[in-house]
Design a protein around this motif. Structure first.
Motif, PDB file in Angstrom:
ATOM      1  N   MET A 421       0.842  -1.204   0.000  1.00 35.41           N
ATOM      2  CA  MET A 421       0.000   0.000   0.000  1.00 35.41           C
ATOM      3  C   MET A 421       0.876   1.254   0.000  1.00 35.41           C
ATOM      4  O   MET A 421       0.575   2.233  -0.687  1.00 35.41           O
ATOM      5  CB  MET A 421      -0.925  -0.012   1.213  1.00 35.41           C
ATOM      6  CG  MET A 421      -2.002  -1.079   1.159  1.00 35.41           C
ATOM      7  SD  MET A 421      -2.946  -1.173   2.703  1.00 35.41           S
ATOM      8  CE  MET A 421      -3.692   0.462   2.744  1.00 35.41           C
ATOM      9  N   PHE A 422       1.957   1.204   0.769  1.00 30.22           N
ATOM     10  CA  PHE A 422       2.892   2.328   0.809  1.00 30.22           C
ATOM     11  C   PHE A 422       3.520   2.540  -0.566  1.00 30.22           C
ATOM     12  O   PHE A 422       3.623   3.681  -1.045  1.00 30.22           O
ATOM     13  CB  PHE A 422       3.968   2.046   1.860  1.00 30.22           C
ATOM     14  CG  PHE A 422       5.084   3.041   1.888  1.00 30.22           C
ATOM     15  CD1 PHE A 422       4.926   4.271   2.498  1.00 30.22           C
ATOM     16  CD2 PHE A 422       6.307   2.757   1.298  1.00 30.22           C
ATOM     17  CE1 PHE A 422       5.949   5.202   2.528  1.00 30.22           C
ATOM     18  CE2 PHE A 422       7.338   3.663   1.322  1.00 30.22           C
ATOM     19  CZ  PHE A 422       7.154   4.896   1.936  1.00 30.22           C
ATOM     20  N   ALA A 423       3.930   1.449  -1.214  1.00 34.03           N
ATOM     21  CA  ALA A 423       4.520   1.559  -2.555  1.00 34.03           C
ATOM     22  C   ALA A 423       3.507   2.150  -3.526  1.00 34.03           C
ATOM     23  O   ALA A 423       3.854   2.992  -4.378  1.00 34.03           O
ATOM     24  CB  ALA A 423       4.986   0.188  -3.032  1.00 34.03           C
ATOM     25  N   ASN A 424       2.251   1.732  -3.421  1.00 31.85           N
ATOM     26  CA  ASN A 424       1.213   2.276  -4.301  1.00 31.85           C
ATOM     27  C   ASN A 424       1.044   3.775  -4.084  1.00 31.85           C
ATOM     28  O   ASN A 424       0.850   4.539  -5.028  1.00 31.85           O
ATOM     29  CB  ASN A 424      -0.118   1.556  -4.058  1.00 31.85           C
ATOM     30  CG  ASN A 424      -0.075   0.095  -4.476  1.00 31.85           C
ATOM     31  OD1 ASN A 424       0.778  -0.299  -5.278  1.00 31.85           O
ATOM     32  ND2 ASN A 424      -0.967  -0.715  -3.950  1.00 31.85           N
ATOM     33  N   ARG A 425       1.102   4.208  -2.806  1.00 33.39           N
ATOM     34  CA  ARG A 425       0.962   5.632  -2.515  1.00 33.39           C
ATOM     35  C   ARG A 425       2.128   6.425  -3.123  1.00 33.39           C
ATOM     36  O   ARG A 425       1.926   7.498  -3.688  1.00 33.39           O
ATOM     37  CB  ARG A 425       0.899   5.858  -1.002  1.00 33.39           C
ATOM     38  CG  ARG A 425       0.870   7.330  -0.581  1.00 33.39           C
ATOM     39  CD  ARG A 425      -0.370   8.039  -1.126  1.00 33.39           C
ATOM     40  NE  ARG A 425      -1.576   7.515  -0.554  1.00 33.39           N
ATOM     41  CZ  ARG A 425      -2.195   8.003   0.517  1.00 33.39           C
ATOM     42  NH1 ARG A 425      -1.700   9.078   1.118  1.00 33.39           N
ATOM     43  NH2 ARG A 425      -3.309   7.460   0.963  1.00 33.39           N
ATOM     44  N   LEU A 426       3.338   5.887  -3.010  1.00 34.65           N
ATOM     45  CA  LEU A 426       4.476   6.572  -3.613  1.00 34.65           C
ATOM     46  C   LEU A 426       4.302   6.732  -5.113  1.00 34.65           C
ATOM     47  O   LEU A 426       4.583   7.793  -5.685  1.00 34.65           O
ATOM     48  CB  LEU A 426       5.769   5.808  -3.330  1.00 34.65           C
ATOM     49  CG  LEU A 426       6.341   5.830  -1.907  1.00 34.65           C
ATOM     50  CD1 LEU A 426       7.690   5.114  -1.884  1.00 34.65           C
ATOM     51  CD2 LEU A 426       6.493   7.242  -1.388  1.00 34.65           C
ATOM     52  N   GLN A 427       3.853   5.668  -5.763  1.00 34.03           N
ATOM     53  CA  GLN A 427       3.684   5.730  -7.215  1.00 34.03           C
ATOM     54  C   GLN A 427       2.588   6.714  -7.603  1.00 34.03           C
ATOM     55  O   GLN A 427       2.713   7.451  -8.592  1.00 34.03           O
ATOM     56  CB  GLN A 427       3.384   4.330  -7.752  1.00 34.03           C
ATOM     57  CG  GLN A 427       4.597   3.399  -7.654  1.00 34.03           C
ATOM     58  CD  GLN A 427       4.290   1.987  -8.106  1.00 34.03           C
ATOM     59  OE1 GLN A 427       3.151   1.514  -7.998  1.00 34.03           O
ATOM     60  NE2 GLN A 427       5.300   1.290  -8.615  1.00 34.03           N
ATOM     61  N   LYS A 428       1.511   6.744  -6.807  1.00 33.79           N
ATOM     62  CA  LYS A 428       0.434   7.708  -7.066  1.00 33.79           C
ATOM     63  C   LYS A 428       0.953   9.138  -6.917  1.00 33.79           C
ATOM     64  O   LYS A 428       0.706  10.001  -7.775  1.00 33.79           O
ATOM     65  CB  LYS A 428      -0.727   7.456  -6.099  1.00 33.79           C
ATOM     66  CG  LYS A 428      -1.872   8.448  -6.227  1.00 33.79           C
ATOM     67  CD  LYS A 428      -2.945   8.180  -5.186  1.00 33.79           C
ATOM     68  CE  LYS A 428      -4.048   9.239  -5.253  1.00 33.79           C
ATOM     69  NZ  LYS A 428      -5.077   9.015  -4.195  1.00 33.79           N
ATOM     70  N   ASN A 429       1.686   9.400  -5.821  1.00 35.88           N
ATOM     71  CA  ASN A 429       2.252  10.737  -5.616  1.00 35.88           C
ATOM     72  C   ASN A 429       3.220  11.106  -6.735  1.00 35.88           C
ATOM     73  O   ASN A 429       3.268  12.259  -7.182  1.00 35.88           O
ATOM     74  CB  ASN A 429       2.976  10.816  -4.273  1.00 35.88           C
ATOM     75  CG  ASN A 429       2.020  10.797  -3.089  1.00 35.88           C
ATOM     76  OD1 ASN A 429       0.809  10.692  -3.256  1.00 35.88           O
ATOM     77  ND2 ASN A 429       2.562  10.911  -1.890  1.00 35.88           N
ATOM     78  N   LEU A 430       4.009  10.128  -7.170  1.00 35.89           N
ATOM     79  CA  LEU A 430       4.990  10.399  -8.219  1.00 35.89           C
ATOM     80  C   LEU A 430       4.296  10.788  -9.521  1.00 35.89           C
ATOM     81  O   LEU A 430       4.754  11.693 -10.228  1.00 35.89           O
ATOM     82  CB  LEU A 430       5.880   9.172  -8.431  1.00 35.89           C
ATOM     83  CG  LEU A 430       7.035   9.335  -9.422  1.00 35.89           C
ATOM     84  CD1 LEU A 430       8.002  10.405  -8.944  1.00 35.89           C
ATOM     85  CD2 LEU A 430       7.758   8.011  -9.616  1.00 35.89           C
ATOM     86  N   ARG A 431       3.196  10.120  -9.841  1.00 39.14           N
ATOM     87  CA  ARG A 431       2.460  10.470 -11.060  1.00 39.14           C
ATOM     88  C   ARG A 431       1.929  11.899 -10.979  1.00 39.14           C
ATOM     89  O   ARG A 431       2.032  12.675 -11.931  1.00 39.14           O
ATOM     90  CB  ARG A 431       1.311   9.487 -11.284  1.00 39.14           C
ATOM     91  CG  ARG A 431       1.744   8.111 -11.769  1.00 39.14           C
ATOM     92  CD  ARG A 431       0.566   7.308 -12.263  1.00 39.14           C
ATOM     93  NE  ARG A 431      -0.413   7.068 -11.208  1.00 39.14           N
ATOM     94  CZ  ARG A 431      -0.391   6.026 -10.378  1.00 39.14           C
ATOM     95  NH1 ARG A 431       0.580   5.125 -10.490  1.00 39.14           N
ATOM     96  NH2 ARG A 431      -1.319   5.870  -9.458  1.00 39.14           N
TER      97      ARG A 431
END
Length: 726
Positions: A421-431
């Motif tokens: 979930m943390f990795a998904n949040r990072l990727q969302k923020n990065l986009r």
């Protein structure tokens, strides 16, 4: 003297079971375990054999008396009752070691003194001759253990601890004791693997302890064969002929073992300073023809001598002790797992670690775990069979999957549900933020700021580097859970952001007081050049808690750049003078920057020089309050971003932003030109601007206008005001 003796063998905590098996095989009978020791019965030949061949014991103690004791007097009497003339000449020397407490004896030094007095008084001759005390190399080393009213009086046959084999004169920062290393090898199955002709490799060998202990086992060399002085050497009960026979047998076995074709034993060490010490240790152990040591790190570790050779990979990864070590440890274990999966299929592995939760970062299941103690530090040995069915993904790679994709799949599988979930949040923020940053031409920005409360990190991107700050968890959070979440996050960051692990820097941000945020954390001295608003700036991601660039002040710096043309600019508490660079770039007529730190003013000078702005830029090393009180110049644009608290040795008194901001602003406004502007900001979350400031000056809070997209979810990162004369 009897031919059958009670013997006590001491050992590191956790090795009792292994030592029992070893001692039984060497002839000790009626063996029982105790805490950090075993006891049994045998003749003198077995006692000698244990001294010579035990790879696990610290000491071999021969019990000469057991007696009840109630106080210091009965202790003295019990020791005095022994016929010490059987053990030591009156002209000899002794040392006494005393352990335990009770029976009115709570001080080990006092207990040892009573034992010594009893022995000396018993041996004192009519002429007054008596044994002397020699703590380093005595003729007789006596040990007394006091336990619940029972005194156990022994002679130490070992002399110096048996773990001191004599080959390791040079050692690294935190080496394992030799007998602990031997125990780890035995638990990992090395004697079985060596007997079958298997190989031994250590990818983090340090000064070679695992390799040497493994070589001694494989070559059938008694671990203490080279020891010249023993605890029994000057003991009157010593039987030289018996000892000489056993020693000659051990020499013959060693010669025969070394005459066999050597096994493939290799070590690899990343630190070039340890290579020669390790090779010297190998030479002293007599194993130069068996062991090879090379310089290399885990990422390039290639243990396989040929496709058919199998064996054991053994290692003791370093323990994290410094700020930011968590990241290097996580990635070290991941690298180790990668190398095992890619290069050691069919091998066995043993990883001795004080952080067993990191074991899952390797992507291979351990089929057994053994508890050990390294001194007072609890550790575990993770035993691994490097087989496809033990890989976390269940397969080495999919049919059409490239190696890099297979490794990424393994890493994804290593994350917990929360970590994913943390990795998904990072990727969302990065986009989202990445698109904004590219549009605005921003290279450095905050990607994540404790968006998920259980992952309390601030993550900033500096071009292709990641700067991670871990907020100290509240005391209500279980430290082990906090550590596990940190490891999860560190495992997720490289794969989520597509950034190499070696470009992730981790620091821990405690609740700050004073100037701790400015204190040096490391001394690598490596600077990264970044750009912002058309200027070039130097950041240092490793050496200090902060990097030299406060990202949240980006809008204020750009505002100063837009407003600076033709103005006289003053930057107070200037830090690395990034705002000054922006002002000069914006066409300021002159700039003055004041800070108390020579380190940061030197950094400021480099920032200015990097932009060709070293001329006409004034840098002042001074206490800001004292400097303002003395200065008589006038400025059109002033920027003040003070610390919350400062008590530097180079300033008078203590600066507290809440208490002192009125005096600070009054002094600064006195230097502001009539149509000038002063920007004041600070990050003290409980800060309240004193009402009298608004009574004296035109004040406008501009906090919201000074927060870019990357800091809008943390509106309390700072507060900012614009002040002008009324």
């Amino acid at each position: 003297m009897t031919d059958r003796h009670e013997l006590i063998l001491t050992c590191p905590k956790g090795l009792e079971g292994l030592l029992l098996d070893e001692a039984t095989a060497l002839g000790l009978e009626e063996v029982r375990e105790q805490t950090a020791a075993i006891r049994g019965f045998a003749g003198l030949e077995v006692a000698y054999r244990l001294c010579l061949w035990s790879r696990l014991a610290n000491r071999v103690l021969l019990v000469i008396s057991r007696f009840a004791t109630e106080n210091a007097e009965t202790l003295y009497a019990g020791v005095h009752a022994v016929d010490w003339a059987e053990h030591l000449e009156p002209s000899g020397s002794l040392a006494v070691e005393f352990s335990g407490r009770g029976s009115g004896i709570d001080n080990t030094h006092f207990g040892a003194l009573k034992v010594k007095d009893a022995i000396v008084d018993r041996l004192r001759t009519n002429s007054g001759e008596r044994p002397s005390v020699d703590k380093l190399n005595p003729d007789l080393r006596v040990h007394l253990r006091l336990d619940r009213g029972q005194a156990v009086l022994s002679l130490d046959l070992s002399g110096h601890s048996l773990h001191q084999r004599g080959y390791r004169l040079q050692q690294g920062a935190a080496p394992l004791k030799e007998n602990l290393a031997a125990a780890v090898l035995i638990r990992a199955g090395w004697p079985r693997i060596a007997a079958a002709g298997g190989a031994l490799a250590d990818p983090m060998c340090g000064v070679g302890t695992f390799l040497i202990e493994g070589g001694l086992m494989a070559a059938d060399i008694a671990p203490n064969l080279r020891r010249e002085r023993w605890g029994f050497s000057a003991w009157l009960g010593h039987v030289p002929a018996l000892w000489n026979r056993l020693h000659a047998e051990a020499l013959a076995r060693a010669e025969a073992g070394l005459a066999r074709p050597p096994l493939w034993i290799r070590g690899y060490e990343a630190d070039p300073r340890l290579i020669q010490p390790a090779r010297n240790n190998v030479e002293r152990a007599g194993l130069a023809s068996w062991i090879r040591i090379y310089q290399g790190d885990v990422a390039t570790f290639e243990p396989r001598p040929d496709q058919n050779q199998k064996g054991l990979v053994i290692c003791n990864p370093p323990y994290g002790e410094r700020l930011g070590d968590e990241a290097s440890l996580v990635y070290l274990y991941q690298h180790l797992g990668e190398r095992l999966r890619q290069a050691c299929l069919g091998w066995e592995a043993g990883v001795f670690t004080a952080a067993p939760e990191l074991g899952r970062r390797m992507g291979i299941r351990s089929h057994k775990q053994y508890a050990f103690w390294n001194g007072a530090l609890p550790c575990k040995l993770l035993l691994i069979k490097v087989e496809l069915d033990q890989f976390v993904t269940g397969q080495r790679s999919a049919p059409n999957q490239r190696p890099a994709e297979a490794e990424q799949a393994v890493e994804l599988a290593l994350l917990s549900e929360g970590g994913q979930m943390f990795a998904n949040r990072l990727q969302k923020n990065l986009r989202q933020l990445g698109k904004w940053a590219r549009r605005e031409g921003i290279e450095c920005y905050r990607l994540y700021d404790a968006d998920m409360p259980e992952y309390a990190l601030a993550i900033d991107l500096y071009r292709d580097w990641v700067h991670v700050q871990e907020y100290a968890p509240p005391r209500s959070i279980d430290p082990e859970k906090a550590q596990a979440r940190l490891f999860d996050a560190l495992g997720a960051i490289p794969q989520a952001l597509g950034i190499p692990r070696e470009k992730v820097v981790v620091k821990r941000r405690e609740r700050q007081s004073g100037t701790r945020q400015y204190e040096r954390q490391a001394s690598q001295g490596e600077f990264l050049e970044v750009s912002e608003g058309g200027v070039k700036l130097l950041v240092n991601l490793t050496d200090y808690l902060d990097t030299g660039l406060f990202l949240d002040h980006r809008p204020l710096r750009l505002r100063i750049q837009r407003e600076a043309a033709g103005k006289r600019f003053l930057n107070l508490f200037c830090y690395t003078a990034t705002a000054t660079v922006h002002a000069a770039k914006g066409g300021a007529r002159s700039t003055t920057s004041v800070d108390l730190s020579k380190t940061y003013l030197d950094w400021a000078r480099r920032n200015l020089s990097l932009n060709g702005l070293s001329d006409r830029q004034r840098l002042e090393q001074a206490d800001v309050m004292a400097w303002l009180a003395e200065d008589r110049s006038e400025y059109d644009l002033i920027f003040i971003d003070p610390p919350t608290f400062s008590n530097s040795k180079r300033m008078e008194g203590v600066f507290d932003v809440q208490r002192d901001h009125v005096a600070l602003l009054d002094l600064a406004m006195a230097r502001l030109a009539s149509a000038g502007t002063l920007y004041f900001s600070n990050n003290f979350r409980k800060f309240v601007l004193d009402p009298q400031i608004a009574e004296r000056y035109a004040v406008e809070e501009i906090t919201q206008a000074t927060l870019d997209e990357d800091f809008r979810r943390n509106a309390r990162i700072h507060r900012a005001w614009k002040l002008q004369a009324r």
